[in-house]
Motif scaffolding. Structure first.
Motif, PDB file in Angstrom:
ATOM      1  N   LEU A   4     -69.179  81.332 -13.202  1.00  0.00           N
ATOM      2  CA  LEU A   4     -68.582  80.112 -13.441  1.00  0.00           C
ATOM      3  C   LEU A   4     -67.718  80.109 -14.759  1.00  0.00           C
ATOM      4  CD1 LEU A   4     -67.751  77.320 -11.994  1.00  0.00           C
ATOM      5  CD2 LEU A   4     -69.923  76.432 -12.929  1.00  0.00           C
ATOM      6  N   ALA A   8     -63.753  79.664 -15.133  1.00  0.00           N
ATOM      7  CA  ALA A   8     -63.140  78.522 -16.049  1.00  0.00           C
ATOM      8  C   ALA A   8     -62.260  79.199 -17.110  1.00  0.00           C
ATOM      9  CB  ALA A   8     -64.325  78.101 -16.873  1.00  0.00           C
ATOM     10  N   LEU A  23     -63.973  71.265 -17.241  1.00  0.00           N
ATOM     11  CA  LEU A  23     -65.474  70.854 -17.036  1.00  0.00           C
ATOM     12  C   LEU A  23     -65.733  69.220 -16.875  1.00  0.00           C
ATOM     13  CD1 LEU A  23     -67.230  73.186 -19.805  1.00  0.00           C
ATOM     14  CD2 LEU A  23     -67.210  73.363 -17.188  1.00  0.00           C
ATOM     15  N   SER A  27     -63.267  68.572 -10.000  1.00  0.00           N
ATOM     16  CA  SER A  27     -64.787  68.836  -9.353  1.00  0.00           C
ATOM     17  C   SER A  27     -64.891  70.365  -9.092  1.00  0.00           C
ATOM     18  CB  SER A  27     -64.616  68.000  -8.161  1.00  0.00           C
ATOM     19  OG  SER A  27     -63.551  68.727  -7.217  1.00  0.00           O
ATOM     20  N   LEU A  28     -66.018  70.559  -8.383  1.00  0.00           N
ATOM     21  CA  LEU A  28     -66.084  71.943  -8.275  1.00  0.00           C
ATOM     22  C   LEU A  28     -65.363  72.645  -7.208  1.00  0.00           C
ATOM     23  CD1 LEU A  28     -67.841  74.817  -8.851  1.00  0.00           C
ATOM     24  CD2 LEU A  28     -69.569  73.724  -7.227  1.00  0.00           C
ATOM     25  N   GLY A  29     -65.003  71.818  -6.236  1.00  0.00           N
ATOM     26  CA  GLY A  29     -64.272  71.990  -5.222  1.00  0.00           C
ATOM     27  C   GLY A  29     -62.481  72.421  -5.738  1.00  0.00           C
ATOM     28  N   GLN A  30     -62.286  71.543  -6.835  1.00  0.00           N
ATOM     29  CA  GLN A  30     -60.980  71.821  -7.302  1.00  0.00           C
ATOM     30  C   GLN A  30     -61.040  73.075  -8.183  1.00  0.00           C
ATOM     31  OE1 GLN A  30     -60.906  67.848  -9.146  1.00  0.00           O
ATOM     32  NE2 GLN A  30     -58.767  67.482  -8.233  1.00  0.00           N
ATOM     33  N   VAL A  31     -61.877  73.226  -8.983  1.00  0.00           N
ATOM     34  CA  VAL A  31     -61.933  74.416  -9.626  1.00  0.00           C
ATOM     35  C   VAL A  31     -61.872  75.816  -8.748  1.00  0.00           C
ATOM     36  CG1 VAL A  31     -63.671  75.715 -10.978  1.00  0.00           C
ATOM     37  CG2 VAL A  31     -63.394  73.655 -11.695  1.00  0.00           C
ATOM     38  N   MET A  32     -62.678  75.786  -7.725  1.00  0.00           N
ATOM     39  CA  MET A  32     -62.610  76.882  -6.883  1.00  0.00           C
ATOM     40  C   MET A  32     -61.148  77.279  -6.131  1.00  0.00           C
ATOM     41  SD  MET A  32     -65.221  78.148  -7.388  1.00  0.00           S
ATOM     42  CE  MET A  32     -64.996  79.629  -6.574  1.00  0.00           C
ATOM     43  N   HIS A  35     -58.699  78.446  -8.703  1.00  0.00           N
ATOM     44  CA  HIS A  35     -59.141  79.845  -8.764  1.00  0.00           C
ATOM     45  C   HIS A  35     -58.569  80.744  -7.813  1.00  0.00           C
ATOM     46  CE1 HIS A  35     -61.270  83.605 -10.043  1.00  0.00           C
ATOM     47  NE2 HIS A  35     -62.183  83.323  -8.998  1.00  0.00           N
TER      48      HIS A  35
END
Length: 77
Positions: A4, A8, A23, A27-32, A35
């Protein structure tokens, strides 16, 4: 957690975002999602320096090229 952190770091380098912004605001979904977009863009990004480009009046984005490349991702409101 190491992966993670690497994700980032990749987002910070690719999009110019700070780690704090990633951070706190994504959201985690947006980060993925971002990515995966960054992985797809590998090799397609070239940083242009001012001395590499000519100044052309009324030079806008190449709308046709953008539509061909990203047409299925463009969301119009």
């Amino acid at each position: 957690m190491t992966e993670l952190g690497r994700i980032a770091a990749r987002l910070a380098c690719t999009y110019g975002w700070t780690h704090d912004y990633i951070l706190r605001e994504l959201s985690l979904g947006q980060v993925m999602m971002y990515h995966e977009y960054a992985l797809e863009m590998d090799g397609h990004i070239r940083i242009q320096h001012p001395e590499d480009t000519e100044m052309v009046e009324n030079d806008g984005p190449d709308v046709d090229a953008i539509e061909r490349r990203y047409g299925d991702r463009i969301r119009r409101v």
